[in-house]
Write an enzyme that holds these catalytic residues in place. Structure first.
Site, PDB file in Angstrom:
ATOM      1  CE  LYS A 535       2.965   0.814   3.181  1.00 47.45           C
ATOM      2  NZ  LYS A 535       3.875   1.007   4.297  1.00 47.45           N
ATOM      3  CE  LYS A 647       5.859  -4.591  12.143  1.00 41.28           C
ATOM      4  NZ  LYS A 647       4.539  -3.934  12.120  1.00 41.28           N
TER       5      LYS A 647
END
Ligand code: AZC
Length: 799
Positions: A535, A647
């Site tokens: 991220k 995900k």
């Protein structure tokens, strides 16, 4: 789509020769890719035209998703999958002695976004088409995407990303759909035509041509092909004389030259607001042009058009729509205002104060004088209307203009009919806290739409092994109806299925291991636990907490090389905003620790650290299927939703999480036994902020294990981080640890060691993985989008 392998092979060869004037065998990978992409575009073009004609003919209500960012990822395989010809093309390529995956990798991954917000927009575009909704994307065709990240001596270096260097086979330039966007100029009012109405004269403007580039958004096996329209800034035809110097021409091009590489910090920069107005105005103008073709009364505008603004970046669409309705179409203020509010809806993606957009009043007044007047008027009317109802104080707090600044969130809320957060907890915080003043005034506007992801890209394309295993075990219904994946739960105790799942994971881990070896020269053991945090790099996401845990293991192994610890590979992927100094220091720290540990023979490969360069959609597709643990460890209350959590779960990783963002809903779906939860809760964090006395120095003094770890940052153990180690140490110990890492440390460690135990019991772990996959259906963006369509946009899937 009817298509057979032989036919494909013929068509492909023909296409290649047509484009390059020699045989495909002699072509480069890029050429082979371009030929295939070109062929594919040709195959859906009829559906594309047909879809748009149908919408127009039926005067279908359409949604326009305005977003400053889109992160579509490579489109070749996704288009083939959605067209239903992936297997056929794969086989055809094979018979031509070509490897589809290799050819597909020649496509440049367009990084026209920063992170979660941009990727969400692309998952949404896929889901809008795949659920058969009449929807369009509207954004900017940046010439340079998000910078390319390199590590030099462990430091992040940013290089320009020229994603258009090869031909972009998907886009179609539509010069005949270009519009003029006007900046600056003088505004005056005249009484013309003797009808008593004031006419606005807007003269001496700086006019920029907005040229659209359209890209098809192919729906999944349904023949729907929607449109994503990205605008590029150019000099107006015939106006070249006014842009005679190089400098003037550069100024025009600059508007769509480069994406701002920051998603967590607001900067009041002139170029940014030009970008925002540029694509908002162009988008609204093309919508108006379309609506006028329908020859309907203006009052029906909201019955035919929904404009959704993705965060506040496209908020100027609100005053722009007002401007056109008032100045160009001659509606009254009240008529225009009703239409605008009913048409526009807004999603908030963050509560971080530093990310909230506010523009200096003078800047907007100079750059967009007419828009500025309209914002002033909206503000005045708002205050006039609300003061008698809610009193002076509350009304003033919701003002759009205050202290010389224009607050975009306030404008977005006041000028729209719907405001949504992106996870239940996030929406609760918006209503109770961040946007509470507005919630008091407009409770009916607020609603939640928990984010989602498309399993088409994140499972079917990214994880072909898992896809095949699922098809074999539960049939293929889950592909068109993601909820159906829950059938997998019935196999939770089936040893055969659990073993197969383990094999799938192992093969994906081997694939990543090969990448790590080839690209980074790091050898990793595919049977180790792969612990993944991917991220943007930001203090609130707490990559540093992950680091503290790694150092804890390091110390244990230094004390006792035979310590009974699960072998782990820690995988990081993260870009830092170029101006975010602290985040860049953390990158350097992680790289230095990786260097130290990866090269320490006494660690005996029990810890490996892989920090991939240039993380983006394509690397995510490689890493996510290989993950065992999904790190979602932001300080509770800070991460609006998260989407990598979804995900990773869909690919059978077990979530290690605080109760933040959508992690809360993930826990509710998988159950306590199939997730590792730790740390402060959002209301506890709030409580600390309000009146708690947090003292990180105190924890440092009293927790010897933690103290020893933190001291590593400043005692020279880690090579090359004299300043970084000191600054980071100080932020945690001396400056009171803004994101409560030290407070959450013990709980985190405990959860991590529980994960070790769980991982060593293979059946148990595989069952947990299975339960995660089987519980991931509700996080499909198809459902999210259907809720937007039903509750906000009021549009229905086409039959
Ligand atoms: C992100 C949020 O940080 C993330 O939690 C969320 O999942 C994602 O949006 C999609 O909703 N926000 C951004 O990327 N950018 C801004 C300006 O919020």
């Amino acid at each position: 789509m009817a298509f057979d392998v032989q036919e494909f092979k013929k068509e492909y060869q023909k296409k290649f020769e047509e484009l390059f004037a020699y045989g495909y065998e002699a072509g480069s990978k890029t050429e082979q890719y371009i030929a295939l992409g070109d062929l594919v575009r040709g195959l859906y073009s009829e559906d594309w035209i047909q879809t748009i004609m149908e919408y127009n003919k039926k005067k279908e209500k359409q949604v326009y998703y305005f977003s400053m960012e889109f992160l579509p990822g490579r489109m070749l395989k996704s288009n083939l999958l959605n067209m239903g010809i992936l297997d056929c093309v794969k086989q055809g390529m094979e018979e031509l002695d070509l490897d589809l995956d290799e050819v597909a990798r020649a496509e440049v991954d367009p990084a026209l976004g920063n992170g979660g917000l941009g990727r969400l927009a692309s998952c949404f575009m896929d889901s809008i088409a795949s659920t058969g909704l009449a929807g369009n994307g509207n954004g900017i065709r940046y010439r340079y995407g998000l910078f390319k990240q390199k590590f030099i001596n462990g430091y992040q270096i940013e290089l320009p990303e020229n994603w258009l260097r090869n031909k972009n086979v998907w886009e179609v330039r539509k010069e005949n759909k270009a519009v003029i966007v006007r900046f600056g100029g003088d505004v005056s009012f005249t009484q013309e035509d003797g009808d008593g109405r004031l006419r606005v004269r807007h003269e001496n403007t700086r006019d920029i041509l907005a040229v659209p580039y359209d890209t098809a958004q192919v729906g999944y096996n349904n023949g729907v092909v929607n449109n994503l329209r990205l605008w590029s800034a150019e000099i107006p035809y015939g106006d070249e004389a006014r842009f005679s110097t190089e400098e003037q021409r550069e100024e025009v091009k600059r508007i769509t030259e480069v994406l701002y590489p920051d998603d967590s910090n607001y900067e009041g920069r002139l170029l940014r607001v030009q970008q925002e107005y540029f694509f908002s105005s162009a988008g609204v103008q093309s919508i108006i042009r379309y609506f006028k073709q329908l020859k309907l009364d203006w009052s029906l505008f909201p019955d035919k058009i929904a404009i959704h603004i993705n965060d506040t970046h496209p908020t100027l669409a609100i005053p722009e729509l007002m401007r056109i309705l008032l100045d160009e179409e001659g509606l009254t203020w009240d008529q225009a205002w009703e239409i605008t509010k009913k048409t526009v809806s807004y999603t908030n993606h963050t509560i971080l104060q530093e990310a909230m957009e506010r523009w200096p009043e003078t800047m907007i007044a100079d750059l967009l004088p007419r828009i500025y007047q309209i914002i002033q008027e909206i503000n005045l009317r708002h205050i006039d209307k609300k003061t008698p109802l809610y009193g002076e104080e509350l009304s003033q707090r919701t003002a759009i203009i205050a202290n010389g600044q224009i607050k975009m969130a306030n404008l977005a809320i006041i000028g729209s009919h719907s405001v949504n957060g992106v996870a239940r907890l996030h929406t609760d915080i918006l209503m109770a806290d961040t946007l509470n003043d507005f919630y008091v005034m407009y409770p009916q506007k607020f609603n939640n739409k928990t984010n989602g992801i498309t399993q088409r890209r994140w499972v079917q394309i990214a994880n072909e092994n898992l896809t095949a295993m699922l098809d074999e075990t539960i049939g293929t219904e889950w592909k068109s109806n993601p909820e159906e994946i829950k059938i997998l739960k019935a196999h939770r105790d089936n040893k055969n299925v659990l073993d197969k799942l383990e094999q799938v994971k192992l093969s994906n881990k081997k694939r990543f291991a090969a990448y790590a070896l080839q690209e980074m020269g790091i050898e990793i053991d595919p049977t180790a636990l792969f612990d993944v945090q991917i991220k943007r790099l930001h203090a609130y996401k707490r990559q540093l907490l992950n680091v503290l845990h790694i150092l804890d293991r390091y110390l244990q192994l230094k004390d006792n090389p035979n310590a009974d610890l699960q072998k782990r590979v820690f995988i990081f992927g993260a870009k830092a905003a170029p101006s975010y100094y602290y985040a860049k220091q953390i990158i350097k720290l992680i790289n230095s620790i990786a260097y130290l540990i990866n090269n320490d023979p006494s660690i005996n490969d029990k810890i490996k650290i892989v920090f991939v360069e240039n993380y983006g959609v394509s690397l995510a597709e490689l890493i996510i299927p290989a993950a065992d643990i999904s790190e979602q460890i932001s300080l509770a209350g800070k991460e609006a939703s998260g989407t990598s959590n979804m995900k990773l779960m869909s690919n059978g990783a077990i979530t290690m999480a605080t109760l933040d963002g959508a992690n809360v809903e993930i826990r509710d779906n998988v159950g306590e036994d199939n997730i590792f939860i730790f740390g402060l809760k959002s209301d506890e964090v709030q409580e600390y902020y309000r009146n708690g006395v947090y003292n990180s120095r105190d924890i440092y003094d009293k927790n010897p294990r933690l103290k020893r770890i933190l001291n590593l940052l400043i005692d020279g153990t880690i090579p090359g981080v004299e300043t970084e180690g000191r600054d980071i140490f100080d932020s945690l110990v001396m400056y009171n640890d803004e994101y409560f890492l030290l407070k959450d440390f013990d709980g985190y460690l405990q959860a991590q060691y529980e994960a070790d135990v769980a991982f060593s019991d293979r059946d148990r772990w595989n069952r947990m993985a299975l339960m995660n996959i089987a519980s991931s259906g509700p996080f499909s963006s198809d459902y999210t989008i259907l809720r937007y369509a039903d509750e906000i946009w009021k549009i229905k899937p086409q039959s």
